[in-house]
Design a protein around this motif. Sequence first.
Motif, PDB file in Angstrom:
ATOM      1  N   ALA A  71     -64.813   3.488  88.530  1.00 33.33           N
ATOM      2  CA  ALA A  71     -65.227   2.089  88.726  1.00 33.33           C
ATOM      3  C   ALA A  71     -64.234   1.167  88.034  1.00 33.33           C
ATOM      4  CB  ALA A  71     -66.632   1.864  88.159  1.00 33.33           C
ATOM      5  N   GLU A  93     -72.169   2.481  89.613  1.00 33.95           N
ATOM      6  CA  GLU A  93     -72.270   1.231  90.376  1.00 33.95           C
ATOM      7  C   GLU A  93     -72.385   0.021  89.443  1.00 33.95           C
ATOM      8  OE1 GLU A  93     -75.625   1.900  92.870  1.00 33.95           O
ATOM      9  OE2 GLU A  93     -74.533   3.191  94.291  1.00 33.95           O
ATOM     10  N   GLN A 137     -69.064  -0.830  88.082  1.00 36.50           N
ATOM     11  CA  GLN A 137     -68.299  -1.506  89.127  1.00 36.50           C
ATOM     12  C   GLN A 137     -68.692  -2.982  89.210  1.00 36.50           C
ATOM     13  OE1 GLN A 137     -65.796  -0.380  90.938  1.00 36.50           O
ATOM     14  NE2 GLN A 137     -65.595  -2.209  92.207  1.00 36.50           N
TER      15      GLN A 137
END
Length: 510
Positions: A23, A101, A104
């Motif tokens: 990420a 996630e 990110q």
Amino acid sequence: MMVPLSAVVDDHLFRSAKPKLLAGARSVQSAQVRWVHPNEVVQIASLLHGNELLLTTGEAVFHLKPEAQLAYLDSLSERGVAALVLEPLVPETRIPQRFIEHAQQLGLPLYRLEATVPFVELAEKINRRIVSEQASALQQADEISQLLAKHMASAGPNLRQLLEMIEKALGSRAVLEDLGGRMIAESSPAAGAGAAQAEAMEVATDLFVGSDTAARLVLAGSESVSAERLELVAERLGSIVGLAYAQHYRPSAVQVANTSLLQAIVNGAGGHFVADLARQAQIGSDEPVMLLVFQSYDMARIRGSIERQLHQALPSIRTYLESGRLYALLVLAPGDPRGARREAIASLRRCLAGLSVECCAGPVAEGIWRAHWSLAEALVLESFPEFTPDQGRVRDASDYALERLAAKFGHQEDLEHFIAEQVGNLLQHEDQRGSVLLATLLAWLDAGCNTTHAAHQLYLERQTLHKRLARIFALLGGDPREGGRLLQVHLACRLAVGRPRHGRAPRVTT
């Protein structure tokens, strides 16, 4: 000094670990690394300065609940960590997709090392490079400082000549500006070999005369010199250039009065003397004020940044430096001083978010003659442990009203007896079993006995919190909301948070 994260990633030893970027790819090229730090502590963020590359196995992190794992990433991102590098002890360990996630979304570079590399070897190699770069920059700055000092001793504090010498040595244009951005002096465009190069960046350092921020030294460099190196050199040269500028600088009468006023307040001068100085500083003796005190491990370097942020957020603020602490006086709106104080604290929390500084804010003083009391109440906050996660860089005296009251007691033994009387069984349970019941009770009380809010703060399910509260109430002899015990139990818990174990006195001394 810092090195680019991309350079760390390209290092042979780092590449031998087969890093996989999970990420934060967009941030890799711009991220800078101040230090490589192996660490397994989950609550590490408050101890960091920013731009660290963290190496961890992730064992402690991935034993947390999912919400707490995301909060861990939030804390690292808020602190400005350069990257998080995971090297799981068990190669088959799966990193949760939600964790990836979230990294990110935050733009936090997240790497996983597929091959084993000792953390110590990797940290030593990169940190040695950072230290070497810093030593080289400091040596260059010291050599220039010596040249400037010799010139001042023989030819006097001619500002333009000093700036020309800096430009010639660095190949970077040097300018002296006042705090409004107006030029005071500049180096000759033809003096340095690099003057004709395209100026790709600027760095600035503040010059101080006494306790006043008087001017700024600005160095404009080309792409051939790193911004970090130029910034370090500028900071080092700031003292010698400031010494020369001090012989030209003349503070205004109000600036002199502000400095004298704050100095008198800090040193506890008499009310009549303080009121007289306040009139000279154009402050009415009955105007409500609040005092603040700022501390930082790096105050000498970031003081100018702190003051710029303060004056932008609160234009009327007055500041004064003494013994490594930065003191500030803020005059509040007389119509609603407490409302103005709340707004000022909110502004402080926003403007100080990116700086390595802690601020303690005193209560409203109803007149300048009470200013020293406000300062004393701010200083006493330093002896209390932090208990709310949303304080940020600012600790508000209003949040510690009970502790400040308890601090007035002269006998530590009396406070210890009070704590034992209210929550003694709970503390004994904590000492014997090392559980988290005290922290749970305090979070519930601080949440106004709202179970839903407390569970969210503790990252617990409501059912789990209800079970803990049942055990706590059994140790306390009942629900503190019944029988009028809520206030004293809350106070005892607050005091017990900073209490050393095994019966020693609580931390409430000023």
